[in-house]
Design an enzyme around this catalytic site. Structure first.
Site, PDB file in Angstrom:
ATOM      1  N   LEU A 164       0.201   0.979 -10.571  1.00 14.13           N
ATOM      2  CA  LEU A 164       0.969   0.686  -9.518  1.00 14.13           C
ATOM      3  C   LEU A 164       0.240  -0.785  -8.883  1.00 14.13           C
ATOM      4  CD1 LEU A 164       0.996   4.307  -7.841  1.00 14.13           C
ATOM      5  CD2 LEU A 164       2.854   2.847  -8.931  1.00 14.13           C
ATOM      6  N   ASP A 165       1.108  -1.382  -8.017  1.00 12.48           N
ATOM      7  CA  ASP A 165       0.541  -2.609  -7.094  1.00 12.48           C
ATOM      8  C   ASP A 165      -0.548  -2.180  -6.406  1.00 12.48           C
ATOM      9  OD1 ASP A 165       2.789  -3.975  -8.521  1.00 12.48           O
ATOM     10  OD2 ASP A 165       4.142  -3.913  -6.803  1.00 12.48           O
ATOM     11  N   ARG A 166      -1.314  -3.199  -6.075  1.00 16.35           N
ATOM     12  CA  ARG A 166      -2.445  -2.810  -5.066  1.00 16.35           C
ATOM     13  C   ARG A 166      -2.025  -2.160  -3.943  1.00 16.35           C
ATOM     14  NH1 ARG A 166      -5.145  -4.816  -0.735  1.00 16.35           N
ATOM     15  NH2 ARG A 166      -7.464  -4.730  -0.954  1.00 16.35           N
ATOM     16  N   THR A 168       0.604  -0.372  -3.146  1.00 11.88           N
ATOM     17  CA  THR A 168       1.533   0.619  -3.315  1.00 11.88           C
ATOM     18  C   THR A 168       0.877   1.909  -3.792  1.00 11.88           C
ATOM     19  OG1 THR A 168       3.234  -0.735  -4.552  1.00 11.88           O
ATOM     20  CG2 THR A 168       3.629   1.539  -4.942  1.00 11.88           C
TER      21      THR A 168
END
Length: 307
Positions: free
Chosen positions: A141-143, A145
């Site tokens: 996951l993105d940082r 998110t």
């Protein structure tokens, strides 16, 4: 459901009816689709036994017999363990599902210099339980998110889950808050995504990019005027995929300043709310809902258990 039991460093599997007549070679290559290198390792190091004896890889299995796999040997850590309080959603001898908090990388960009990512914390967690295993990240996951992330606790589970992810057999459902009101309640966004040559970290819809497919369905709009809540699930896992797709449609995520969202909150309003897959060994259906760790005001109208 397949009957399994851990016995020390070995996993005992009662051969199910559907494996009757298969060989161990069939099992590794066709059922689990394990990589050739890993399959060779199990074969050459005698890591598979049948009724306690070295197995013949080309002999047919008989339902009800006991197959043993050497899965749980100690491994030298390849990641620096670092303590962080974790929200564990599901765990057994094979898989670990963690509810990632926002503002934390899934893995270090530079393992020599960084040790505050989720995989570092997962390594510490397992070590604190006396498990000397290299945890394997299946997706990311993105940082900024939050939400459910799946890890494997040994090499064979990692290989099977990697293959399941490639074949879209692991379903990840997100919730997001978008600016504006969508023209239709549900649909599919099929637009390729590539790098933005004018910005180091941005992605954009591009004819020369990689195929990217996002399915979505609008949820109730809550009390926030001008917002639309959606659940979205992916067929592909491109970087920033949900953020790029909705921004391209003119509905950037709330808080996602990189893609045109208003900084009403301190991160993009995106949460990996649900993870579901068939367990690689027991064949049970695993469904995990990840509770929100922040943004209660934004997502207060969403019942996560109904996603």
């Amino acid at each position: 459901m397949t009957i399994i039991k851990r016995t020390g460093e070995w996993l005992q599997i009662i051969v199910p009816d559907e494996w009757d007549g298969m060989t161990v070679d069939n099992l590794f290559r066709e059922v689990w689709e394990a990589p050739k290198k890993l399959t060779h390792q199990f074969r050459s190091e005698n890591k598979v036994l049948l009724e306690g004896d070295r197995v013949k890889w080309i002999s047919p299995l008989v339902s009800g017999s006991k197959l043993l796999l050497h899965l749980f040997e100690d491994e030298a850590s390849q990641i620096r363990p670092t303590y962080h309080d974790l929200d564990i959603l599901f765990e057994d001898d094979h898989v670990l599902i963690i509810n990632k908090p926002p503002f934390m990388n899934t893995h270090p960009n530079d393992p020599e210099k960084e040790s505050d990512s989720l995989i570092n914390a997962a390594a510490f967690y397992l070590l604190s339980k006396g498990e000397s295993a290299n945890v394997r990240q299946i997706h990311r996951l993105d940082r900024d998110t939050s939400g459910a992330i799946l890890f494997a606790k040994h090499a064979l589970a990692g290989a099977i889950l990697d293959r399941m992810l490639e074949k879209r057999e692991i379903k990840r459902t997100y919730i997001a808050a978008l600016h504006g009101r969508l023209n239709k309640r549900k649909g599919t966004i099929n637009m390729p995504i590539g790098r933005d040559r004018h910005h180091a970290t941005r992605r954009r819809v591009s004819p020369s990019g990689q195929m990217a497919v996002t399915h979505f369905e609008a949820l109730n709009e809550g009390k926030q005027k001008g917002f639309t809540f959606v659940k979205a699930w992916l067929e592909t896992g491109r970087t920033h995929q949900i953020r790029v797709h909705f921004s391209h449609l003119g509905h950037p995520l709330v808080g996602d300043v990189l893609y045109g969202g208003e900084p009403i909150i301190n991160r993009q309003a995106l949460h990996a709310a649900k993870l579901e897959f068939i367990h690689p060994f027991t064949k049970e259906i695993i469904i995990c809902h990840a509770p929100l760790l922040d943004l209660p005001d934004i997502f207060q109208a969403i019942d996560l258990n109904s996603i």
